[in-house]
Motif scaffolding. Structure first.
Motif, short mmCIF file in Angstrom:
data_model
loop_
_atom_site.label_atom_id
_atom_site.label_comp_id
_atom_site.label_asym_id
_atom_site.label_seq_id
_atom_site.Cartn_x
_atom_site.Cartn_y
_atom_site.Cartn_z
N ALA A 131 -29.00 28.43 -39.35
CA ALA A 131 -30.06 28.27 -38.11
C ALA A 131 -29.23 27.81 -36.89
CB ALA A 131 -31.07 27.62 -38.29
N GLU A 132 -28.35 26.70 -37.25
CA GLU A 132 -27.48 26.11 -36.12
C GLU A 132 -26.54 27.28 -35.58
OE1 GLU A 132 -27.09 21.53 -37.44
OE2 GLU A 132 -25.75 23.18 -38.24
N ARG A 133 -25.96 28.00 -36.43
CA ARG A 133 -24.92 28.71 -36.03
C ARG A 133 -25.47 30.11 -35.09
NH1 ARG A 133 -19.88 31.05 -39.71
NH2 ARG A 133 -19.10 32.66 -38.35
N LEU A 134 -26.68 30.58 -35.49
CA LEU A 134 -27.58 31.64 -34.82
C LEU A 134 -27.75 31.12 -33.44
CD1 LEU A 134 -30.02 34.28 -35.99
CD2 LEU A 134 -30.72 32.69 -34.17
N ALA A 135 -28.20 29.94 -33.54
CA ALA A 135 -28.88 29.27 -32.03
C ALA A 135 -27.41 29.07 -31.17
CB ALA A 135 -29.44 27.91 -32.22
N PHE A 136 -26.54 28.60 -31.76
CA PHE A 136 -25.11 28.27 -30.99
C PHE A 136 -24.75 29.53 -30.43
CE2 PHE A 136 -20.54 27.98 -30.60
CZ PHE A 136 -20.55 27.17 -29.60
N VAL A 137 -24.71 30.69 -31.23
CA VAL A 137 -23.81 31.77 -30.90
C VAL A 137 -24.69 32.80 -29.78
CG1 VAL A 137 -23.25 33.99 -31.79
CG2 VAL A 137 -22.49 32.00 -33.22
N LEU A 138 -25.80 32.86 -30.20
CA LEU A 138 -26.89 33.34 -29.13
C LEU A 138 -27.01 33.04 -27.96
CD1 LEU A 138 -29.89 34.83 -31.53
CD2 LEU A 138 -27.75 36.03 -30.69
N HIS A 139 -27.18 31.59 -27.99
CA HIS A 139 -27.21 30.72 -26.59
C HIS A 139 -25.88 30.64 -25.91
CE1 HIS A 139 -28.02 27.56 -23.66
NE2 HIS A 139 -29.16 28.11 -23.40
N ASP A 140 -25.09 30.10 -26.59
CA ASP A 140 -23.70 29.70 -25.76
C ASP A 140 -22.79 30.78 -25.58
OD1 ASP A 140 -25.24 27.21 -26.57
OD2 ASP A 140 -23.18 25.95 -26.13
N MET A 141 -23.06 31.76 -26.48
CA MET A 141 -21.98 32.95 -26.38
C MET A 141 -22.57 33.96 -25.57
SD MET A 141 -19.72 32.64 -29.76
CE MET A 141 -18.60 31.03 -30.32
N PHE A 142 -23.86 34.05 -25.72
CA PHE A 142 -24.45 35.40 -25.28
C PHE A 142 -25.69 35.27 -24.58
CE2 PHE A 142 -22.24 36.62 -29.25
CZ PHE A 142 -21.50 37.80 -28.76
N ALA A 143 -25.79 33.92 -23.89
CA ALA A 143 -26.91 33.71 -23.06
C ALA A 143 -28.38 34.17 -23.33
CB ALA A 143 -26.30 33.98 -21.43
N VAL A 144 -28.82 34.09 -24.62
CA VAL A 144 -30.08 34.52 -25.10
C VAL A 144 -30.97 33.35 -24.88
CG1 VAL A 144 -31.44 35.21 -27.18
CG2 VAL A 144 -29.17 36.29 -26.71
N PRO A 145 -32.24 33.54 -24.03
CA PRO A 145 -32.85 32.17 -24.03
C PRO A 145 -33.47 31.76 -25.17
CG PRO A 145 -33.53 33.98 -22.55
CD PRO A 145 -32.82 34.56 -23.45
N PHE A 146 -33.70 30.40 -25.26
CA PHE A 146 -34.32 29.72 -26.41
C PHE A 146 -35.45 30.20 -26.71
CE2 PHE A 146 -31.00 26.35 -25.15
CZ PHE A 146 -30.41 26.19 -26.43
N ALA A 158 -38.06 24.22 -28.29
CA ALA A 158 -37.33 22.96 -28.26
C ALA A 158 -36.55 22.77 -29.48
CB ALA A 158 -38.55 21.94 -28.13
N ALA A 159 -36.98 23.08 -30.56
CA ALA A 159 -36.11 22.78 -31.92
C ALA A 159 -35.10 23.67 -31.73
CB ALA A 159 -37.25 23.19 -33.01
N ALA A 160 -35.28 24.98 -31.39
CA ALA A 160 -33.91 25.56 -31.25
C ALA A 160 -32.96 25.21 -30.30
CB ALA A 160 -34.52 26.99 -30.70
N ARG A 161 -33.52 24.61 -29.29
CA ARG A 161 -32.50 23.99 -28.44
C ARG A 161 -31.73 22.72 -29.17
NH1 ARG A 161 -32.34 23.82 -22.83
NH2 ARG A 161 -34.41 24.79 -22.67
N GLN A 162 -32.60 22.09 -30.04
CA GLN A 162 -31.65 20.97 -30.63
C GLN A 162 -30.89 21.50 -31.69
OE1 GLN A 162 -35.10 18.78 -32.52
NE2 GLN A 162 -35.38 17.76 -30.64
N LEU A 163 -31.12 22.70 -32.40
CA LEU A 163 -30.23 23.30 -33.36
C LEU A 163 -28.89 23.64 -32.41
CD1 LEU A 163 -32.23 25.83 -35.22
CD2 LEU A 163 -31.32 23.73 -36.03
N ALA A 164 -28.72 24.31 -31.23
CA ALA A 164 -27.82 24.68 -30.34
C ALA A 164 -27.03 23.45 -30.11
CB ALA A 164 -28.18 25.50 -29.24
N SER A 165 -27.71 22.34 -29.79
CA SER A 165 -27.26 21.06 -29.25
C SER A 165 -26.32 20.47 -30.39
CB SER A 165 -28.32 20.16 -28.92
OG SER A 165 -27.65 18.94 -28.35
N ARG A 166 -26.74 20.51 -31.53
CA ARG A 166 -26.20 19.92 -32.74
C ARG A 166 -24.92 20.79 -33.00
NH1 ARG A 166 -31.29 19.02 -35.23
NH2 ARG A 166 -30.95 20.94 -36.57
N ALA A 167 -24.96 21.96 -32.93
CA ALA A 167 -23.81 23.06 -33.34
C ALA A 167 -22.73 22.91 -32.23
CB ALA A 167 -24.31 24.31 -33.32
N ARG A 168 -23.40 22.63 -30.88
CA ARG A 168 -22.43 22.36 -29.64
C ARG A 168 -21.25 21.12 -29.91
NH1 ARG A 168 -25.76 22.13 -26.00
NH2 ARG A 168 -26.22 24.37 -26.15
#
Length: 299
Positions: A131-146, A158-168
């Motif tokens: 889940a962290e990997r998906l949230a980070f890849v989609l948001h930070d690499m491909f600008a997909v909204p949370f 909000a939880a998806a944002r936290q996943l991406a933040s931890r991954a980042r």
């Protein structure tokens, strides 16, 4: 043009992006292709009149498929390549063709965008939860909204944002030295290829350590590979040649491959120390090539 042909054409317009998403999710070119193929199968069975944003729909499908593959993966799968190598000894020397000329690689293989992902980053991504990997890849690499990522990982935005933040935070631990070394290696290999093709003997010498060696495995040697010792001898072997070799990632590191029709036949694996090439290994044994993660890159 019938409906299926129209749909296939629209899908091809998005294939490059979908493969990039899948590769960054999975870290495997073979699994990325499988995920993209599954997206096409699902699209072909879907009433597209209900799909308002095809690019977003396809990205979501590839992301879901990749997420399921990550969750079900016990160990990283090796991606064996079709060897097609049995006929090589009775055919023109693959080593000679690699150095002299030949058919260009399949453009479909060149569409992979893995060259923009450092090997160090892929290693770090492997330490994340799916889940962290998906949230980070989609948001930070491909600008997909949370709010679009949230349903895929079955979380709130909000939880998806936290996943991406931890991954980042984990990803930011990748050292710039690793990335700089990888970039420098690619620059050296690219310069070597250009000098080889252009017959620039002096440029080749400047890239080689004085005691550089050119080695060949059993199959490459049987196919006519030249073994050389010393920078002058190695440079002389490559000057004006390697016209059919192309850049590639070899287990995540820059190198060269001869791949007629997109099928790797000979790998040029470089050893680089202190900014100079100390060894070039010409590898053609099918078993060895199958064990490698090879990604052909564009020029």
């Amino acid at each position: 043009m019938d409906e299926n042909e129209f749909l296939a054409r629209r899908f091809e317009e998005h294939r490059g992006r979908l493969r990039a998403v899948a590769y960054r999710m999975l870290g495997s070119s073979g699994e990325a292709d499988d995920a993209v193929q599954e997206a096409w199968l699902r699209l072909s069975r879907t009433d597209t009149s209900e799909v308002e944003n095809l690019a977003g729909w396809l990205t979501t499908v590839v992301a879901r498929v990749s997420l399921n593959m990550l969750r079900s993966r016990d160990t990283r799968r090796e991606d064996p390549l079709d060897d097609g190598f049995g006929e090589q000894l009775g055919a023109p020397s693959p080593v000679g063709a690699a150095l002299g000329g030949g058919a260009p690689a399949d453009p479909e293989q060149q569409a992979l965008m893995a060259d923009s992902v450092g090997i160090a980053l892929l290693v770090v991504l492997d330490t994340l939860t799916p889940a962290e990997r998906l949230a980070f890849v989609l948001h930070d690499m491909f600008a997909v909204p949370f709010d679009e990522i949230a349903p895929i990982v079955e979380r709130t935005p909000a939880a998806a944002r936290q996943l991406a933040s931890r991954a980042r935070r984990r990803v930011q631990g990748v050292t710039s030295v690793d990335e700089a070394d990888a970039l420098r290696r690619r620059e050296i290999v690219t310069a070597f290829l250009a000098a080889s093709r252009g017959g620039d003997f002096d440029a080749l010498l400047s890239l080689l350590a004085p005691d550089a060696v050119l080695r060949a495995d059993r199959v490459a040697a049987l196919s006519g590979a030249t073994v050389a010792q010393g920078a002058t001898s190695v440079a002389d072997t490559f000057a004006g040649r390697a016209k059919a070799a192309q850049p590639a990632l070899i287990d995540g590191l820059a190198g060269l491959v001869w791949a007629p029709g997109g099928r790797p036949r000979v790998v040029f694996d470089f050893t680089i120390e202190d900014g100079r090439i100390t060894a070039i290994d010409m590898l053609a044994e099918p078993e060895r090539l199958e064990a490698m993660e090879l990604v052909l890159l564009g020029e």
